[in-house]
Motif scaffolding. Structure first.
Motif, PDB file in Angstrom:
ATOM      1  N   GLU A   5       0.512   5.431   0.672  1.00 50.91           N
ATOM      2  CA  GLU A   5      -0.390   6.436   1.230  1.00 50.91           C
ATOM      3  C   GLU A   5       0.286   7.801   1.239  1.00 50.91           C
ATOM      4  O   GLU A   5       1.420   7.941   1.691  1.00 50.91           O
ATOM      5  CB  GLU A   5      -0.804   6.068   2.655  1.00 50.91           C
ATOM      6  CG  GLU A   5      -1.611   4.781   2.751  1.00 50.91           C
ATOM      7  CD  GLU A   5      -1.942   4.424   4.187  1.00 50.91           C
ATOM      8  OE1 GLU A   5      -2.901   5.001   4.735  1.00 50.91           O
ATOM      9  OE2 GLU A   5      -1.224   3.584   4.760  1.00 50.91           O
ATOM     10  N   LYS A  24       0.830  -1.198   0.000  1.00 50.53           N
ATOM     11  CA  LYS A  24       0.000   0.000   0.000  1.00 50.53           C
ATOM     12  C   LYS A  24       0.865   1.249   0.000  1.00 50.53           C
ATOM     13  O   LYS A  24       1.908   1.289   0.647  1.00 50.53           O
ATOM     14  CB  LYS A  24      -0.924  -0.009   1.231  1.00 50.53           C
ATOM     15  CG  LYS A  24      -2.039   1.017   1.203  1.00 50.53           C
ATOM     16  CD  LYS A  24      -2.967   0.826   2.406  1.00 50.53           C
ATOM     17  CE  LYS A  24      -4.120   1.812   2.383  1.00 50.53           C
ATOM     18  NZ  LYS A  24      -5.033   1.630   3.548  1.00 50.53           N
ATOM     19  N   THR A  72       3.538   7.276   3.507  1.00 51.96           N
ATOM     20  CA  THR A  72       3.590   6.002   4.226  1.00 51.96           C
ATOM     21  C   THR A  72       3.601   4.839   3.236  1.00 51.96           C
ATOM     22  O   THR A  72       2.844   4.849   2.253  1.00 51.96           O
ATOM     23  CB  THR A  72       2.373   5.850   5.168  1.00 51.96           C
ATOM     24  OG1 THR A  72       2.294   6.988   6.013  1.00 51.96           O
ATOM     25  CG2 THR A  72       2.512   4.599   6.028  1.00 51.96           C
ATOM     26  N   THR A  92       3.353   0.565   3.143  1.00 51.74           N
ATOM     27  CA  THR A  92       3.060  -0.674   3.861  1.00 51.74           C
ATOM     28  C   THR A  92       3.643  -1.830   3.060  1.00 51.74           C
ATOM     29  O   THR A  92       3.395  -1.944   1.851  1.00 51.74           O
ATOM     30  CB  THR A  92       1.545  -0.874   4.028  1.00 51.74           C
ATOM     31  OG1 THR A  92       1.004   0.253   4.725  1.00 51.74           O
ATOM     32  CG2 THR A  92       1.252  -2.139   4.824  1.00 51.74           C
ATOM     33  N   LYS A  96       4.676  -7.884   8.566  1.00 50.04           N
ATOM     34  CA  LYS A  96       4.028  -6.794   7.850  1.00 50.04           C
ATOM     35  C   LYS A  96       4.304  -5.488   8.589  1.00 50.04           C
ATOM     36  O   LYS A  96       4.121  -5.414   9.804  1.00 50.04           O
ATOM     37  CB  LYS A  96       2.516  -7.033   7.743  1.00 50.04           C
ATOM     38  CG  LYS A  96       1.778  -5.990   6.917  1.00 50.04           C
ATOM     39  CD  LYS A  96       0.297  -6.334   6.823  1.00 50.04           C
ATOM     40  CE  LYS A  96      -0.476  -5.294   6.020  1.00 50.04           C
ATOM     41  NZ  LYS A  96      -1.924  -5.629   5.922  1.00 50.04           N
ATOM     42  N   THR A  97       4.746  -4.469   7.857  1.00 49.14           N
ATOM     43  CA  THR A  97       5.157  -3.210   8.474  1.00 49.14           C
ATOM     44  C   THR A  97       4.572  -2.020   7.729  1.00 49.14           C
ATOM     45  O   THR A  97       4.486  -2.026   6.507  1.00 49.14           O
ATOM     46  CB  THR A  97       6.695  -3.093   8.482  1.00 49.14           C
ATOM     47  OG1 THR A  97       7.249  -4.165   9.224  1.00 49.14           O
ATOM     48  CG2 THR A  97       7.143  -1.785   9.114  1.00 49.14           C
ATOM     49  N   LYS A  98       4.191  -1.014   8.504  1.00 53.32           N
ATOM     50  CA  LYS A  98       3.748   0.266   7.955  1.00 53.32           C
ATOM     51  C   LYS A  98       4.732   1.323   8.404  1.00 53.32           C
ATOM     52  O   LYS A  98       4.933   1.497   9.606  1.00 53.32           O
ATOM     53  CB  LYS A  98       2.330   0.602   8.445  1.00 53.32           C
ATOM     54  CG  LYS A  98       1.738   1.855   7.842  1.00 53.32           C
ATOM     55  CD  LYS A  98       0.299   2.039   8.304  1.00 53.32           C
ATOM     56  CE  LYS A  98      -0.332   3.265   7.657  1.00 53.32           C
ATOM     57  NZ  LYS A  98      -1.746   3.439   8.096  1.00 53.32           N
ATOM     58  N   LYS A  99       5.365   2.029   7.435  1.00 53.29           N
ATOM     59  CA  LYS A  99       6.469   2.915   7.802  1.00 53.29           C
ATOM     60  C   LYS A  99       6.333   4.266   7.126  1.00 53.29           C
ATOM     61  O   LYS A  99       6.033   4.358   5.929  1.00 53.29           O
ATOM     62  CB  LYS A  99       7.791   2.263   7.391  1.00 53.29           C
ATOM     63  CG  LYS A  99       8.991   2.755   8.164  1.00 53.29           C
ATOM     64  CD  LYS A  99      10.198   1.900   7.837  1.00 53.29           C
ATOM     65  CE  LYS A  99      11.349   2.155   8.797  1.00 53.29           C
ATOM     66  NZ  LYS A  99      11.067   1.698  10.157  1.00 53.29           N
TER      67      LYS A  99
END
Length: 204
Positions: free
Chosen positions: A96, A94, A111, A113, A125-128
Protein backbone atom coordinates in the motif's frame (compact mmCIF):
# COMPACT_ATOMS: atom_id res chain seq x y z
CA UNK A 1 -5.82 13.73 23.17
CA UNK A 2 -2.19 13.91 24.26
CA UNK A 3 -1.10 13.89 20.62
CA UNK A 4 -3.42 16.81 19.81
CA UNK A 5 -2.10 18.80 22.79
CA UNK A 6 1.46 18.06 21.71
CA UNK A 7 0.71 19.06 18.11
CA UNK A 8 -0.88 22.32 19.25
CA UNK A 9 2.10 23.10 21.50
CA UNK A 10 4.59 22.48 18.69
CA UNK A 11 2.62 24.54 16.17
CA UNK A 12 2.23 27.43 18.61
CA UNK A 13 5.90 27.35 19.59
CA UNK A 14 7.14 27.54 15.99
CA UNK A 15 4.45 30.04 14.96
CA UNK A 16 5.44 32.40 17.77
CA UNK A 17 9.01 32.43 16.45
CA UNK A 18 7.91 33.20 12.87
CA UNK A 19 4.75 35.32 13.26
CA UNK A 20 5.23 36.70 16.76
CA UNK A 21 5.29 40.36 15.65
CA UNK A 22 2.33 40.18 13.26
CA UNK A 23 -0.96 41.82 14.28
CA UNK A 24 -3.17 38.75 13.81
CA UNK A 25 -0.84 36.58 15.90
CA UNK A 26 -0.76 39.19 18.68
CA UNK A 27 -4.59 39.10 18.69
CA UNK A 28 -4.51 35.29 19.07
CA UNK A 29 -1.92 35.62 21.83
CA UNK A 30 -4.12 38.12 23.68
CA UNK A 31 -7.10 35.73 23.50
CA UNK A 32 -4.85 32.96 24.83
CA UNK A 33 -3.82 35.12 27.79
CA UNK A 34 -7.45 35.96 28.52
CA UNK A 35 -8.40 32.28 28.48
CA UNK A 36 -5.45 31.45 30.72
CA UNK A 37 -6.49 34.16 33.18
CA UNK A 38 -9.97 32.65 33.40
CA UNK A 39 -8.48 29.26 34.24
CA UNK A 40 -5.96 30.45 36.82
CA UNK A 41 -8.06 33.17 38.48
CA UNK A 42 -9.37 30.84 41.23
CA UNK A 43 -5.78 30.13 42.20
CA UNK A 44 -4.38 33.66 42.10
CA UNK A 45 -5.43 34.37 45.66
CA UNK A 46 -3.00 31.75 46.81
CA UNK A 47 0.29 32.20 44.95
CA UNK A 48 1.84 29.15 46.55
CA UNK A 49 -1.04 26.96 45.38
CA UNK A 50 -0.76 28.39 41.86
CA UNK A 51 2.98 27.73 41.81
CA UNK A 52 2.45 24.12 42.90
CA UNK A 53 -0.19 23.69 40.17
CA UNK A 54 2.22 24.99 37.52
CA UNK A 55 5.04 22.73 38.70
CA UNK A 56 2.89 19.61 38.86
CA UNK A 57 1.36 20.34 35.46
CA UNK A 58 4.79 20.84 33.91
CA UNK A 59 6.15 17.62 35.41
CA UNK A 60 3.14 15.61 34.22
CA UNK A 61 3.48 17.02 30.70
CA UNK A 62 7.23 16.32 30.58
CA UNK A 63 6.74 12.76 31.85
CA UNK A 64 3.96 12.14 29.30
CA UNK A 65 6.17 13.24 26.40
CA UNK A 66 9.12 11.28 27.80
CA UNK A 67 7.03 8.10 27.93
CA UNK A 68 6.22 8.57 24.26
CA UNK A 69 9.92 8.86 23.44
CA UNK A 70 10.76 5.84 25.59
CA UNK A 71 8.34 3.70 23.59
CA UNK A 72 10.17 4.66 20.40
CA UNK A 73 13.58 4.02 21.98
CA UNK A 74 12.35 0.65 23.26
CA UNK A 75 11.38 -0.47 19.75
CA UNK A 76 14.73 0.67 18.36
CA UNK A 77 16.58 -1.25 21.10
CA UNK A 78 14.56 -4.40 20.44
CA UNK A 79 15.41 -4.18 16.75
CA UNK A 80 19.14 -3.47 17.23
CA UNK A 81 19.88 -5.97 20.03
CA UNK A 82 21.10 -9.16 18.30
CA UNK A 83 19.68 -11.70 20.76
CA UNK A 84 16.15 -12.69 21.72
CA UNK A 85 14.88 -12.76 18.12
CA UNK A 86 14.25 -15.40 15.48
CA UNK A 87 14.67 -14.98 11.73
CA UNK A 88 11.85 -15.93 9.39
CA UNK A 89 10.70 -15.46 5.80
CA UNK A 90 7.30 -13.77 5.69
CA UNK A 91 4.92 -14.00 2.76
CA UNK A 92 3.94 -10.60 1.40
CA UNK A 93 0.18 -10.22 0.96
CA UNK A 94 -0.41 -6.55 0.20
CA UNK A 95 1.50 -3.40 -0.78
CA UNK A 96 0.00 0.00 0.00
CA UNK A 97 1.22 3.45 -0.98
CA UNK A 98 -0.94 6.34 0.23
CA UNK A 99 -0.52 10.05 -0.42
CA UNK A 100 -1.96 12.32 2.25
CA UNK A 101 -2.07 16.10 2.90
CA UNK A 102 -2.30 18.58 0.03
CA UNK A 103 -0.42 18.44 -3.29
CA UNK A 104 1.87 21.30 -2.26
CA UNK A 105 3.18 19.37 0.76
CA UNK A 106 2.87 15.71 -0.21
CA UNK A 107 3.28 13.11 2.50
CA UNK A 108 3.48 9.52 1.34
CA UNK A 109 3.05 6.53 3.64
CA UNK A 110 4.14 3.00 2.73
CA UNK A 111 2.63 -0.13 4.25
CA UNK A 112 3.35 -3.83 3.82
CA UNK A 113 1.04 -6.61 4.96
CA UNK A 114 2.63 -10.03 5.46
CA UNK A 115 2.10 -13.32 7.23
CA UNK A 116 4.54 -15.80 8.75
CA UNK A 117 4.68 -18.82 11.04
CA UNK A 118 6.73 -19.09 14.21
CA UNK A 119 8.79 -22.11 15.22
CA UNK A 120 5.68 -23.76 16.70
CA UNK A 121 3.78 -23.45 13.43
CA UNK A 122 1.41 -20.66 14.57
CA UNK A 123 0.39 -18.30 11.77
CA UNK A 124 0.63 -14.52 12.32
CA UNK A 125 -0.48 -11.68 10.08
CA UNK A 126 1.02 -8.19 10.40
CA UNK A 127 0.51 -4.81 8.78
CA UNK A 128 3.56 -2.57 9.13
CA UNK A 129 4.54 0.94 8.06
CA UNK A 130 7.88 0.94 6.25
CA UNK A 131 10.26 3.39 4.64
CA UNK A 132 10.18 4.17 0.92
CA UNK A 133 13.45 2.27 0.45
CA UNK A 134 12.05 -0.90 2.05
CA UNK A 135 8.79 -0.58 0.12
CA UNK A 136 10.54 -0.19 -3.24
CA UNK A 137 12.94 -3.04 -2.47
CA UNK A 138 10.24 -5.61 -1.77
CA UNK A 139 7.33 -4.38 -3.90
CA UNK A 140 6.28 -7.18 -6.24
CA UNK A 141 8.27 -9.80 -4.36
CA UNK A 142 6.70 -12.78 -2.65
CA UNK A 143 8.75 -12.98 0.54
CA UNK A 144 10.45 -10.56 2.90
CA UNK A 145 13.05 -11.36 5.60
CA UNK A 146 11.85 -10.51 9.10
CA UNK A 147 12.74 -11.08 12.72
CA UNK A 148 10.29 -11.68 15.56
CA UNK A 149 10.80 -11.67 19.29
CA UNK A 150 10.90 -15.16 20.77
CA UNK A 151 8.67 -14.33 23.71
CA UNK A 152 6.35 -12.09 21.62
CA UNK A 153 6.13 -13.58 18.12
CA UNK A 154 3.61 -10.99 16.92
CA UNK A 155 6.23 -8.24 17.47
CA UNK A 156 8.19 -8.21 14.20
CA UNK A 157 11.01 -6.24 12.61
CA UNK A 158 11.92 -6.13 8.92
CA UNK A 159 15.59 -6.78 8.29
CA UNK A 160 17.48 -3.88 6.70
CA UNK A 161 19.72 -5.20 3.95
CA UNK A 162 20.76 -2.02 2.17
CA UNK A 163 22.19 1.37 3.11
CA UNK A 164 19.05 3.05 1.79
CA UNK A 165 16.91 1.11 4.24
CA UNK A 166 19.01 2.44 7.11
CA UNK A 167 19.08 6.05 5.88
CA UNK A 168 15.52 6.45 4.58
CA UNK A 169 13.78 6.34 8.01
CA UNK A 170 15.98 9.20 9.22
CA UNK A 171 14.24 11.57 6.82
CA UNK A 172 10.69 10.35 7.38
CA UNK A 173 7.80 12.36 8.87
CA UNK A 174 7.60 10.23 12.07
CA UNK A 175 11.31 10.79 12.70
CA UNK A 176 10.83 14.55 12.28
CA UNK A 177 7.88 14.49 14.70
CA UNK A 178 9.80 12.56 17.35
CA UNK A 179 12.77 14.87 16.90
CA UNK A 180 10.44 17.81 17.60
CA UNK A 181 9.08 15.99 20.65
CA UNK A 182 12.62 15.40 21.89
CA UNK A 183 13.47 19.08 21.44
CA UNK A 184 10.27 20.09 23.24
CA UNK A 185 11.11 17.81 26.19
CA UNK A 186 14.62 19.29 26.37
CA UNK A 187 13.21 22.83 26.19
CA UNK A 188 10.62 22.18 28.93
CA UNK A 189 13.15 20.53 31.25
CA UNK A 190 15.57 23.43 30.77
CA UNK A 191 12.77 25.93 31.45
CA UNK A 192 11.67 24.03 34.56
CA UNK A 193 15.19 23.96 36.00
CA UNK A 194 15.64 27.68 35.30
CA UNK A 195 12.42 28.59 37.11
CA UNK A 196 12.10 26.01 39.90
CA UNK A 197 15.44 24.18 39.99
CA UNK A 198 15.93 20.41 39.93
CA UNK A 199 12.84 18.53 41.21
CA UNK A 200 13.03 17.01 44.71
CA UNK A 201 16.32 18.79 45.43
CA UNK A 202 16.05 21.67 47.83
CA UNK A 203 18.24 24.70 47.29
CA UNK A 204 19.00 27.40 49.82
Amino acid sequence: MLFLCLLFALVYMFASEIFGQMRWFKWIDERKEQFKNVIVTPFTRNKKQLDILKRVGMIIFILSLSMLLLLVVKNVVYKVVPFGKTNAAAELLKYEKERIANPKVPIVTYTLTYQYTDKDGTLYKTKKNVSSATYNRYKGKRFIPIMYRKNLPYDTFIENRSMGEFISPLFSVPTFIFACVGYLVFFLIKKYVEVWGIPFIRTD
